[in-house]
Write an enzyme that holds these catalytic residues in place. Structure first.
Site, short mmCIF file in Angstrom:
data_model
loop_
_atom_site.label_atom_id
_atom_site.label_comp_id
_atom_site.label_asym_id
_atom_site.label_seq_id
_atom_site.Cartn_x
_atom_site.Cartn_y
_atom_site.Cartn_z
N ASP A 60 0.55 -1.28 -0.03
CA ASP A 60 0.10 0.06 -0.01
C ASP A 60 0.91 1.21 -0.02
O ASP A 60 0.33 2.39 0.25
CB ASP A 60 -0.74 0.01 1.26
CG ASP A 60 -2.05 -0.83 1.11
OD1 ASP A 60 -2.95 -0.67 0.17
OD2 ASP A 60 -2.39 -1.67 1.68
N GLU A 65 -0.34 9.29 2.02
CA GLU A 65 -0.94 10.25 2.79
C GLU A 65 -1.17 9.68 4.17
O GLU A 65 -1.49 10.40 5.07
CB GLU A 65 -2.65 10.46 2.00
CG GLU A 65 -3.35 11.11 3.08
CD GLU A 65 -4.95 11.35 2.61
OE1 GLU A 65 -4.99 12.67 2.45
OE2 GLU A 65 -5.55 10.55 2.20
N ASP A 66 -1.28 8.59 4.08
CA ASP A 66 -1.67 7.85 5.49
C ASP A 66 -0.39 7.69 6.60
O ASP A 66 -0.68 7.88 7.70
CB ASP A 66 -1.93 6.35 5.09
CG ASP A 66 -3.40 6.33 4.61
OD1 ASP A 66 -4.08 7.08 4.96
OD2 ASP A 66 -3.53 5.59 3.50
N ARG A 85 1.47 -1.70 6.97
CA ARG A 85 1.69 -0.50 6.55
C ARG A 85 2.59 0.26 7.45
O ARG A 85 2.93 1.47 7.04
CB ARG A 85 0.34 0.39 6.35
CG ARG A 85 -0.88 -0.32 5.38
CD ARG A 85 -1.42 0.70 4.69
NE ARG A 85 -0.96 1.86 4.18
CZ ARG A 85 -1.44 2.71 3.60
NH1 ARG A 85 -2.76 2.98 3.70
NH2 ARG A 85 -0.68 3.68 3.09
N ARG A 130 -9.14 2.58 11.74
CA ARG A 130 -7.68 2.86 11.60
C ARG A 130 -6.97 3.62 12.61
O ARG A 130 -6.00 3.65 13.04
CB ARG A 130 -7.16 3.27 10.15
CG ARG A 130 -7.49 2.54 9.19
CD ARG A 130 -6.44 1.14 9.16
NE ARG A 130 -6.93 0.21 7.79
CZ ARG A 130 -6.53 0.22 6.72
NH1 ARG A 130 -5.79 1.22 6.36
NH2 ARG A 130 -6.77 -0.56 5.81
N HIS A 160 -11.64 5.72 6.03
CA HIS A 160 -11.51 6.81 6.33
C HIS A 160 -12.17 8.14 6.26
O HIS A 160 -13.02 8.16 5.40
CB HIS A 160 -9.93 7.36 5.40
CG HIS A 160 -8.81 6.52 5.63
ND1 HIS A 160 -7.90 5.88 4.64
CD2 HIS A 160 -8.24 5.85 6.59
CE1 HIS A 160 -6.99 5.21 4.84
NE2 HIS A 160 -7.15 5.19 6.43
N CYS A 245 -5.14 10.33 -1.22
CA CYS A 245 -4.19 9.47 -0.53
C CYS A 245 -2.77 9.35 -1.32
O CYS A 245 -1.89 8.69 -0.66
CB CYS A 245 -4.72 7.82 -0.67
SG CYS A 245 -6.52 7.89 -0.95
C1 CIR Z 1 -5.38 0.45 3.01
O1 CIR Z 1 -6.72 -0.08 3.06
O2 CIR Z 1 -4.97 0.98 3.76
C2 CIR Z 1 -5.29 0.79 1.31
N1 CIR Z 1 -5.58 -0.30 0.56
C3 CIR Z 1 -5.86 1.91 0.93
C4 CIR Z 1 -5.57 3.29 1.82
C5 CIR Z 1 -6.23 4.49 1.04
N2 CIR Z 1 -5.60 5.64 1.95
C6 CIR Z 1 -6.39 6.80 2.09
O3 CIR Z 1 -7.54 6.78 1.66
N3 CIR Z 1 -5.84 7.80 2.61
#
Ligand code: CIR
Length: 258
Positions: A60, A65-66, A85, A130, A160, A245
């Site tokens: 991922d 962004e995460d 992650r 999360r 999110h 993201c």
């Molecule tokens: C996840 O589940 O973490 C990733 N497959 C998708 C993350 C998307 N991130 C976001 O919307 N900020």
């Protein structure tokens, strides 16, 4: 000058985390081509794009962004809610260090940047699967001295907070009211996603322009008056991602700035 930090899609993107979606095959070549188109849109919107190398072991990692939240004053490295992650954080720390001093959300708290919506000096933090209360408390301790307010917002039915709501103009939010209570955002004007396009609330505002997926034509029709750059994001959408993201946008300033 704006800097946009992005990361090449991982060759293992097909093994991404999925929470609300069924797994579908992801075309990696197409994902890469779409990522180049996304970078071109960021440039067209005025960004200098910094692209980090792909990480085969981190499916991922395109979703930069995460692992971090960037404010004018500092960047906060998160502790992503999905254990798979957490290995994304060190590379983002290296990439952000020239531009911002760094703070860190510490274990056992978990926070994904996709849950943090900044509107002016308010950070709305999604209470999704999360991101937890302990992270909200840590975040508040980091940013309150800088004049920010941190407001927790329940999120239900999506990954999110920014899957459910994003800011598309001053005082204007694009939202899916099924997933978030828009009454929590004061007197903002709400543009609703079109029925049948529940995932359409994620738009990326860069300066005066919006980057927006071409997958949601009925919601796009509600964005007249906005200066929209459309991108094909079909492959990251299959990975439960969207347009915010895939980048961290920051104003250029040195790490010593406070
Ligand atoms: C996840 O589940 O973490 C990733 N497959 C998708 C993350 C998307 N991130 C976001 O919307 N900020």
């Amino acid at each position: 000058m704006l800097i946009a930090i992005t990361r090449e899609p991982s060759p293992s993107l097909g093994a991404c985390e999925l929470t609300h979606l069924e797994r579908q095959a992801i075309d990696l070549d197409l994902a890469r081509a779409q990522h180049r188109q996304y970078a071109a849109a960021l440039r067209a919107a005025g960004c200098e794009v910094v692209t980090l190398a792909e990480a085969p072991e981190l499916p991922d990692s395109v979703f930069v962004e995460d692992p971090a939240i960037v404010l004018d004053e500092l960047a906060i490295l998160t502790r992503p809610g999905a254990p798979s992650r957490r290995g994304e954080v060190p590379e983002l720390a290296r990439a952000l260090a020239p531009y911002r001093r760094l703070a860190q959300i510490e274990a056992p708290a978990t926070l994904d940047g996709g849950d943090v919506l900044r509107i002016g000096k308010t950070l709305y933090v999604g209470r999704s699967g999360r991101s937890d209360e302990a992270a909200l408390v840590q975040l508040r301790a980091i940013v309150t001295p800088l004049g920010y307010e941190v407001v927790g917002v329940p999120v239900l039915g999506c990954l999110h907070l920014k899957s459910a709501i994003t800011e598309i103009g001053e005082g204007v939010l694009l939202a899916n009211r099924e997933w978030v209570d828009t009454g929590r955002f004061g007197d903002a004007t709400i543009i609703d996603v079109a029925p049948g396009e529940p995932s359409a609330a994620n738009a990326l505002k860069v300066g005066e322009r919006l980057i927006y997926p071409s997958s949601y034509p009925e919601t796009a029709a509600r964005l007249s008056g906005f200066d929209v750059l459309y991108v094909d994001a079909s492959e990251v959408i299959k990975a439960e991602g969207a347009v915010t993201c895939c980048s961290l946008i920051l104003t250029q300033r040195g790490a010593s700035a406070t």
